[in-house]
Design an enzyme around this catalytic site. Structure first.
Site, PDB file in Angstrom:
ATOM      1  N   ASP A 273      30.197  39.345  36.932  1.00 13.05           N
ATOM      2  CA  ASP A 273      31.614  39.060  37.047  1.00 13.05           C
ATOM      3  C   ASP A 273      31.954  37.646  36.581  1.00 13.05           C
ATOM      4  OD1 ASP A 273      34.274  40.120  38.583  1.00 13.05           O
ATOM      5  OD2 ASP A 273      34.017  37.964  38.882  1.00 13.05           O
TER       6      ASP A 273
ATOM      7  N   PHE B 109      36.751  41.300  38.786  1.00 16.27           N
ATOM      8  CA  PHE B 109      36.578  42.259  37.698  1.00 16.27           C
ATOM      9  C   PHE B 109      35.493  43.279  38.013  1.00 16.27           C
ATOM     10  CE2 PHE B 109      38.413  38.619  35.142  1.00 16.27           C
ATOM     11  CZ  PHE B 109      39.695  39.136  35.218  1.00 16.27           C
ATOM     12  N   ASP B 110      34.534  42.936  38.847  1.00 16.99           N
ATOM     13  CA  ASP B 110      33.606  43.953  39.354  1.00 16.99           C
ATOM     14  C   ASP B 110      34.378  44.998  40.153  1.00 16.99           C
ATOM     15  OD1 ASP B 110      30.970  43.584  38.502  1.00 16.99           O
ATOM     16  OD2 ASP B 110      30.620  41.959  39.913  1.00 16.99           O
ATOM     17  N   VAL B 111      35.237  44.530  41.047  1.00 16.22           N
ATOM     18  CA  VAL B 111      36.019  45.457  41.874  1.00 16.22           C
ATOM     19  C   VAL B 111      36.958  46.278  41.002  1.00 16.22           C
ATOM     20  CG1 VAL B 111      37.757  45.617  43.696  1.00 16.22           C
ATOM     21  CG2 VAL B 111      35.854  44.014  43.928  1.00 16.22           C
TER      22      VAL B 111
END
Length: 400
Positions: free
Chosen positions: A151, A179-181
């Site tokens: 991320d 951005f991972d989520v």
């Protein structure tokens, strides 16, 4: 979905009937984006079997903070899952992993591009034995780019960090792996769409997401401003490029976030701070000139706000319907959600393994999410999963 005998039936037991009840998910993902997606599926009733190597998911060791011996990072994205340890370097274990992929309705993986091909767990190989499989691949930069994706790297590469921080200060990362989520959410959406297509046609397909594309999509107006108008945005601290006032502002005591999204809301603010003359001033009355003349309005607004504290203004402005907010700590944010009746904490598990987790934001009136299984200990369900995979399947094709 079916099981072979009474011993393995408990593998699929869930309370209630979620919308994804009966869907079997083989979860070969680690860290955050993939596990977040599979937890969403598990909350909705899917049977998610998390596959870990002997060393376990990296996030098991991402400490502090901890709850007992468990890293809370790991706990945050792994509830409602079964867990099996399989060493792909051991032929018997690899055969079980391949059998799991053959029986699954959904496979989720976030290995480096091409990393699963040598194990016969890539999409083309899995599809050959399981034509209706929905196979989701999460990468950093697309399936043709081998660069590892974290991320923080994507926050930098996407341009996000160039937008975050004070204009005259250094760029900053976001306080969470946004951005991972976001990629996890995009992956979930893609899987659900592919399952809907499979229901209609019987066809499986591959779902591909990547962190960089999710980041560019998730920066919405900022990336659109460049793509559609050639505008390259820069850091503005807490200010908004298109709206004013839309930021934290100093008061007589503490800061208050004021969010005027339209002229009507600005009129409410002007009346509340006893400055009705602003509504007759062509520099301030409407959005476009107000945005252009923000440096002239700002000292006037700060002077008006200086006569009350942030909490006093919060109460007064909220009563008048103006969007505003104090800047809370995470603890205060959770407490506020509790006060608002949003039930932000869900306890999962039973007996001596009950873990408080952040509740799903989904509220379904007919098929609510379920909180059955605490985030599993490493290999907690290995015997159960191995027994199921070793027994002759009830029927050919995916388990459903």
């Amino acid at each position: 979905m079916s099981s072979e005998n009474v011993t393995t039936e408990s593998l699929f037991e869930r309370s209630g009937e979620g919308p994804l009840a009966g869907v079997v998910v083989a979860d070969f993902s680690r860290v955050l984006a993939g596990p977040y997606a599979t937890m969403m599926l598990a909350d909705l009733g899917a049977t998610v079997i998390k596959v870990e190597g002997p060393g376990g998911d990296d996030t098991r060791s991402w400490k502090p903070p901890v709850r007992g011996d468990d890293a809370t990072y790991y706990l945050s994205v792994n509830r409602n899952k079964r867990d099996v340890v399989l060493d792909f370097g051991v032929p018997e274990d690899l055969a079980l992993a391949q059998e799991l992929a053959r029986r699954a309705d959904v496979v989720v993986e976030n290995f480096k591009p091409g990393g699963l091909a040598k194990f016969g767990l890539d999409y083309e190989t899995v599809r050959a034995g399981n034509p209706s499989v929905v196979y989701a691949s999460v990468t950093g930069f697309g399936g043709h780019n081998p660069q590892p994706g974290y991320d923080l790297l994507v926050q930098g590469l996407s341009g996000f960090m160039s937008l975050t921080g004070a204009p005259d200060g250094p760029p900053f990362r976001g306080g969470v792996a946004i951005f991972d989520v976001m990629t996890g959410l995009h992956t979930t959406i893609g899987i659900l769409a592919a399952l809907r297509h499979r229901t209609a046609t019987g066809e499986g397909q591959q779902v591909e997401t990547n962190l960089l594309s999710s980041a560019l999509s998730g920066m919405v107006n900022q990336t659109s401003g460049y793509v559609a108008a050639g505008n390259v945005p820069t850091r503005m601290g807490n200010e908004h490029p298109s709206l004013y006032p839309y930021q934290p502002m100093a008061t007589g005591e503490g800061e208050l976030i004021i969010a005027c999204g339209n002229d009507r809301q600005f009129a409410v603010l002007a009346e509340a701070v006893e400055r009705p003359e602003w509504l007759e001033d062509e520099r301030f009355a409407t959005a476009v000139p107000r945005n252009r003349h923000r440096k002239e309005l700002e000292p006037l607004l700060l002077e008006a706000l200086s006569h009350r504290s942030a909490q006093e203004w919060y109460a007064l402005l909220t009563e008048r319907g103006l969007p505003c907010a104090p800047i809370n700590s995470v603890a205060q944010g959770v407490q506020l959600a509790e006060q608002m009746g949003l039930d932000p904490v869900a306890e999962v598990g039973s007996g001596d393994r009950v873990v408080p987790t952040v509740a799903s934001p989904l509220r379904l009136s007919r098929t609510p999410v379920a909180y059955d299984l605490a985030p599993p200990r490493l290999g907690e369900d290995s015997d159960l999963v191995r027994a199921w995979l070793s027994a002759p399947p009830a029927g050919e094709g995916s388990a459903q």
